[in-house]
Design an enzyme around this catalytic site. Structure first.
Site, PDB file in Angstrom:
ATOM      1  N   ARG A 101       0.834  -1.210   0.000  1.00 29.76           N
ATOM      2  CA  ARG A 101       0.000   0.000   0.000  1.00 29.76           C
ATOM      3  C   ARG A 101       0.873   1.266   0.000  1.00 29.76           C
ATOM      4  O   ARG A 101       0.512   2.299  -0.538  1.00 29.76           O
ATOM      5  CB  ARG A 101      -0.969   0.009   1.195  1.00 29.76           C
TER       6      ARG A 101
ATOM      7  N   TYR B  23     -15.808  15.298 -15.840  1.00 29.41           N
ATOM      8  CA  TYR B  23     -16.274  13.929 -15.655  1.00 29.41           C
ATOM      9  C   TYR B  23     -17.319  13.934 -14.528  1.00 29.41           C
ATOM     10  O   TYR B  23     -17.045  14.463 -13.446  1.00 29.41           O
ATOM     11  CB  TYR B  23     -15.061  13.063 -15.300  1.00 29.41           C
TER      12      TYR B  23
ATOM     13  N   ASP C 111      -7.007  17.565 -15.093  1.00 25.78           N
ATOM     14  CA  ASP C 111      -7.331  16.190 -15.475  1.00 25.78           C
ATOM     15  C   ASP C 111      -6.954  16.058 -16.954  1.00 25.78           C
ATOM     16  O   ASP C 111      -7.599  16.635 -17.830  1.00 25.78           O
ATOM     17  CB  ASP C 111      -8.826  15.924 -15.253  1.00 25.78           C
TER      18      ASP C 111
ATOM     19  N   LYS D  34      -8.178   4.836 -19.353  1.00 31.32           N
ATOM     20  CA  LYS D  34      -8.446   5.318 -20.703  1.00 31.32           C
ATOM     21  C   LYS D  34      -7.201   5.192 -21.588  1.00 31.32           C
ATOM     22  O   LYS D  34      -6.715   4.107 -21.779  1.00 31.32           O
ATOM     23  CB  LYS D  34      -8.974   6.750 -20.642  1.00 31.32           C
TER      24      LYS D  34
HETATM   25  C1  LIG Z   1     -12.986   7.954 -16.601  1.00 29.35           C
HETATM   26  C2  LIG Z   1     -12.591   9.284 -16.150  1.00 29.35           C
HETATM   27  C3  LIG Z   1     -12.317   9.554 -14.806  1.00 29.35           C
HETATM   28  C4  LIG Z   1     -12.513   8.517 -13.715  1.00 29.35           C
HETATM   29  O1  LIG Z   1     -11.676   7.412 -13.866  1.00 29.35           O
HETATM   30  P1  LIG Z   1     -12.002   5.922 -13.401  1.00 29.35           P
HETATM   31  O2  LIG Z   1     -10.784   5.186 -13.798  1.00 29.35           O
HETATM   32  O3  LIG Z   1     -13.243   5.473 -14.115  1.00 29.35           O
HETATM   33  O4  LIG Z   1     -12.217   5.953 -11.922  1.00 29.35           O
HETATM   34  C5  LIG Z   1     -11.888  10.823 -14.463  1.00 29.35           C
HETATM   35  N1  LIG Z   1     -11.743  11.788 -15.397  1.00 29.35           N
HETATM   36  C6  LIG Z   1     -12.005  11.571 -16.698  1.00 29.35           C
HETATM   37  C7  LIG Z   1     -11.812  12.677 -17.678  1.00 29.35           C
HETATM   38  C8  LIG Z   1     -12.427  10.323 -17.124  1.00 29.35           C
HETATM   39  O5  LIG Z   1     -12.697  10.124 -18.418  1.00 29.35           O
END
Ligand SMILES: *Cc1c(COP(=O)(O)O)cnc(C)c1O
Length: 393
Positions: free
Chosen positions: A58, A111, A183, A208
């Site tokens: 962790r 998001y 982000d 992603k």
């Molecule tokens: C999918 C996504 C998230 C969240 O990510 P997870 O891996 O699903 O928890 C945050 N920001 C953006 C822009 C995303 O596309």
């Protein structure tokens, strides 16, 4: 090997891996929860931070560390913190950087769950927030309050495709004694490096583009300074939202092809966006590579490519969009993006269903908006698929 001065493609493949005692060519999966100390003094020195080494997964693990070092180099940051999911990264950053009565200014079409976290959960701890279209810097400026500690920007934003000027946002944030968090999920470090433009922290859903194969969920945070890195890492360790070594291994494997995957996907996306724009059944298309996109020039300056995300609406609106989503055969009707396969979804009833319809409208996410995440299949097949799905009109 030291990849500090290497090119981006070389970093994708080699950064973060410094060899293994067995001679393994790739970082092995260190599937162990805990790590033995040589003796009591060694254990004490690891806990005191006087010596580098591993204690407990962790807190840190060699496979996860290889990924953290890799992405930190790709983003030109100080250090990486891998998390169990993208939302693990988002929540860790917010809780690490905010205290009771602090205020957040954020992109309105972020998001969905990132907004939900702030409005529905952090609000219980006294955190207040203002969501604005951050592509309009005047709106950002007027949203600042003396209590504002974080400017949170998603660019390109999901799924409105608004692009925010990161350099100008960083200047504004810093002028207000506030940190800029970006982000960078939609662009990936291959197309955009927010820390180079002045951001303090960058984060990703590695689910992603970074992983790229739709087989794990994961997140990562990269901080620009040692102080921020330590603050955020300490929260991640206490939250317990660490990545798992097997997850980290898969992401490292996926990341090696990030550049060639994104290149191919954005070539497909450009052609599909033009095709949609010329189809009489389509009301509008938002793709940042199109000259018709309101921030096309900014995207050209700030990014090295336009990515693989398209939003559009059919003239028949919501009902036509629904029917189209039910008729596609090659594109898969599923949320998520950034994988090798093409996905299609309806934000108003899926990814952004948690937002009120007024907030969705204000953020440019109309009920008829269809989100199309372009993969790396053959362009001809993707267009043939869209054609047959639109034939009904
Ligand atoms: C999918 C996504 C998230 C969240 O990510 P997870 O891996 O699903 O928890 C945050 N920001 C953006 C822009 C995303 O596309």
């Amino acid at each position: 090997m030291d990849t500090k001065n290497s090119g981006f493609h070389t970093k994708l493949i080699h950064a973060g891996f410094h060899g293994d005692p067995t001679g393994a060519v790739n970082v092995p999966i260190y599937q162990s929860s805990t790590f033995a100390f040589r003796n009591a003094a060694h254990g004490a020195s690891l806990f005191a931070g006087d010596e580098e080494g591993y204690i407990y997964t962790r807190i840190g693990n060699p496979t996860i560390r290889a990924l953290e070092d890799n992405v930190a180099e790709l983003e030109n940051g100080f250090g990486g913190i891998a998390t169990s999911s993208g939302m693990g990264a988002v929540s860790t950053v917010f809780v690490a950087l905010l205290s009771a009565n602090d205020h957040v200014v954020s992109t309105d079409s972020v998001y969905g769950p990132s907004r939900g976290l702030v409005e529905n959960h952090l609000s219980r701890f006294g955190v207040t927030s203002t969501f604005v279209n951050t592509s309009k810097l005047d709106d950002v400026e007027s949203a600042f309050r003396p209590q504002t500690k974080v400017l949170y920007v998603e660019t390109p934003a999901n799924p409105s495709m608004q692009v925010t000027d990161i350099k100008a946002a960083a200047e504004l944030a810093h002028a207000h004694n506030c940190l800029l968090v970006v982000d960078n999920t939609f662009a990936s470090p291959y197309l955009q490096k927010p820390l180079d433009l002045g951001a303090d922290v960058v984060l990703h859903s590695v689910t992603k583009f970074l992983n790229g194969h739709a087989d794990i969920v994961g997140g990562i945070i990269v901080a620009n300074t040692k102080e921020l890195y330590k603050r955020i890492r300490s929260l991640m360790i206490n939250f317990g939202c660490n990545m798992d070594p097997h997850q980290a291994f898969l992401v490292l494997r996926g990341i090696k092809t990030l550049a060639i995957r994104v290149e191919r996907a954005q070539q497909n996306a450009m052609a599909i966006a033009r095709w949609l724009e010329n189809d009489p059944r389509v009301a509008w298309v938002r793709y940042i590579g199109l000259e018709s996109h309101p921030q096309h020039e900014l995207a050209k300056r700030q990014m090295s490519g336009f990515g693989a995300m398209i939003s559009f609406e059919l003239k028949g609106g919501l009902e036509a969009g629904r029917q189209m989503m039910d008729r596609v055969r090659l594109a898969t009707l599923a949320v998520s993006l950034g994988g090798v396969e093409t996905l299609i979804e309806h934000p108003a009833s899926m990814t952004h269903a948690g937002m009120s319809s007024e907030n969705r409208e204000a953020a440019g996410i109309g009920d008829g908006l269809v989100r199309y995440a372009v993969g790396i299949e053959d362009l001809e097949d993707l267009i043939a698929d869209l054609k047959q799905a639109l034939e009904a009109y």
